[in-house]
Design an enzyme around this catalytic site. Structure first.
Site, mmCIF file in Angstrom:
data_model
loop_
_atom_site.group_PDB
_atom_site.id
_atom_site.type_symbol
_atom_site.label_atom_id
_atom_site.label_comp_id
_atom_site.label_asym_id
_atom_site.label_seq_id
_atom_site.Cartn_x
_atom_site.Cartn_y
_atom_site.Cartn_z
ATOM 1 N N ALA A 43 0.856 -1.203 0.000
ATOM 2 C CA ALA A 43 0.000 0.000 0.000
ATOM 3 C C ALA A 43 0.881 1.237 0.000
ATOM 4 O O ALA A 43 1.315 1.698 -1.068
ATOM 5 C CB ALA A 43 -0.924 -0.040 1.207
ATOM 6 N N ARG A 44 1.181 1.738 1.178
ATOM 7 C CA ARG A 44 2.082 2.881 1.330
ATOM 8 C C ARG A 44 2.867 2.697 2.627
ATOM 9 O O ARG A 44 2.339 2.151 3.604
ATOM 10 C CB ARG A 44 1.309 4.198 1.397
ATOM 11 N N ASP A 73 7.196 -3.495 -0.414
ATOM 12 C CA ASP A 73 7.431 -2.817 -1.706
ATOM 13 C C ASP A 73 7.386 -1.303 -1.537
ATOM 14 O O ASP A 73 7.733 -0.576 -2.456
ATOM 15 C CB ASP A 73 6.361 -3.257 -2.724
ATOM 16 N N GLU A 94 10.259 7.205 1.128
ATOM 17 C CA GLU A 94 10.936 6.726 -0.086
ATOM 18 C C GLU A 94 11.604 7.879 -0.831
ATOM 19 O O GLU A 94 11.026 8.964 -0.884
ATOM 20 C CB GLU A 94 9.909 6.108 -1.052
ATOM 21 N N HIS A 142 9.473 -0.322 -4.721
ATOM 22 C CA HIS A 142 8.169 0.189 -5.178
ATOM 23 C C HIS A 142 7.932 -0.140 -6.664
ATOM 24 O O HIS A 142 7.775 0.745 -7.494
ATOM 25 C CB HIS A 142 8.090 1.711 -4.950
HETATM 26 C C1 DGY Z 1 0.458 4.055 -7.658
HETATM 27 O O1 DGY Z 1 0.001 4.072 -8.800
HETATM 28 O O2 DGY Z 1 -0.135 4.563 -6.699
HETATM 29 C C2 DGY Z 1 1.795 3.419 -7.486
HETATM 30 O O3 DGY Z 1 1.985 3.011 -6.181
HETATM 31 C C3 DGY Z 1 2.864 4.392 -7.873
HETATM 32 O O4 DGY Z 1 2.769 5.471 -7.042
#
Ligand code: DGY
Length: 324
Positions: free
Chosen positions: A242-243, A267, A272, A290
């Site tokens: 996710a983030r 990931d 980042e 990522h």
């Molecule tokens: C998205 O599309 O959100 C990917 O994680 C790249 O930021």
């Protein structure tokens, strides 16, 4: 509706693969920032652009101040991403700028990376790759690098949107039992037998692996903290596609060091590309830079979808992925 000419006229502030550039050139009038002035900061270039549509990625964040500075010609911001936390939607709304993102077309690629991370974490991919590439491998033994299987285990998905459902479909191929936690329960045909837990705490205690898939927001910031990690069974695996903001790095690292968690597959990272350096020293972390959506098929699908939705909007219809 703001005025946008019939042939899409786009300023692409982001760097894109050559195949995607060629696709976009065929379909619209487009200027690529990296071709006209690669050394000039993007925000400076954006302030001079004359196109009504601006295309960005997470690498070109537009906060309130940046959106205020955009020239009057800009009527649309199209982010070439599913995430949109890099955009101040309220500032765009205040300026009457429409905003589009790409929620659908990345799901398959990101779900594949989710499985890859889950398998890599479970099967000790980092240590295995290190061993063979260091040329120090002395041969097979029954004791070397024994991991855990995901076959018939319980998988918990926190944030069961499109990517979560694509991941669940793949995990069913491993006979995994799927659990999920969302604000709202899905319709039965979307659930496909997955077990819903209104309270994530109920799910955490039941699963062998947890995949984070909720969007980044004030509500989800720091979601995976020491308390919640403590709800997971000893030996569980955590995957984050996710983030990075969903995870408290100190707490995840402590649990990976103590053995409460067997491994993590990551990931995405807070801050980042400067991730917490302690991750580099943890053999039970299988990590990637990522690359969730990084396939050429997906990159091309993203461009096609973006054009499609802009045309839909220009034709007077409301595409589902308009954010503002
Ligand atoms: C998205 O599309 O959100 C990917 O994680 C790249 O930021």
């Amino acid at each position: 509706m703001p005025h946008v000419p019939e042939r899409l006229s786009i300023f692409a502030a982001c760097r894109l693969p050559d195949e995607v550039k060629a696709d976009l050139r065929r379909e619209c009038d487009i200027v690529f920032a990296d071709e006209i002035a690669p050394a000039v900061p993007i925000l400076t270039l954006l302030c001079t652009c004359t196109q009504p549509i601006v295309m960005i990625t997470v690498q070109e964040p537009l906060d309130e101040a940046a959106i205020r500075e955009l020239p009057a010609s800009v009527r649309v911001i199209a982010t070439y991403s599913v995430g949109h936390e890099h955009l101040d939607l309220e500032a765009a709304r205040a300026r009457g700028i429409a905003v589009f993102s790409l929620p659908d077309v990345l799901s398959e690629a990101v779900a594949e990376i989710g499985m890859f991370l889950l398998l890599g974490a479970a099967r000790r991919a980092t240590e295995s790759i290190d061993l063979i590439r260091s040329r120090a491998w002395t041969g097979w033994t029954a004791t070397q690098l024994n991991g855990v299987e995901i076959f018939r285990k319980h998988l918990g998905i926190f944030g069961m949107g499109r990517i979560g459902r694509a991941l669940a479909a793949r995990a069913r191929g491993f006979d995994m039992t799927i659990h999920y936690s969302n604000r709202r329960r899905l319709a039965l045909e979307l659930e496909q037998g997955a077990r819903y837990h209104a309270d994530p705490k109920d799910m955490f205690g039941e699963v062998d692996a947890l995949v984070l898939l909720a969007p980044s927001s004030e509500e989800t910031r720091g979601f995976l903290n020491a308390e919640r990690i403590g709800w997971l069974k000893r030996g569980a695996i955590v995957v984050n596609i996710a983030r990075g903001s969903l995870v408290v790095d100190d707490d995840l690292i402590a649990a990976l060091r103590s053995g409460h968690l067997f491994a993590a597959g990551l990931d995405v990272f807070a801050g980042e590309p400067s991730l917490d350096p302690r991750y580099f020293d943890l053999p039970n972390v299988f990590m990637l830079p990522h690359i969730g959506s990084s396939t050429i098929e997906t990159r091309r699908r993203m461009a096609a979808a973006l054009i499609d939705q802009l045309r839909t909007w220009l034709a007077g219809d409301e595409p589902s992925n308009r954010l503002v």
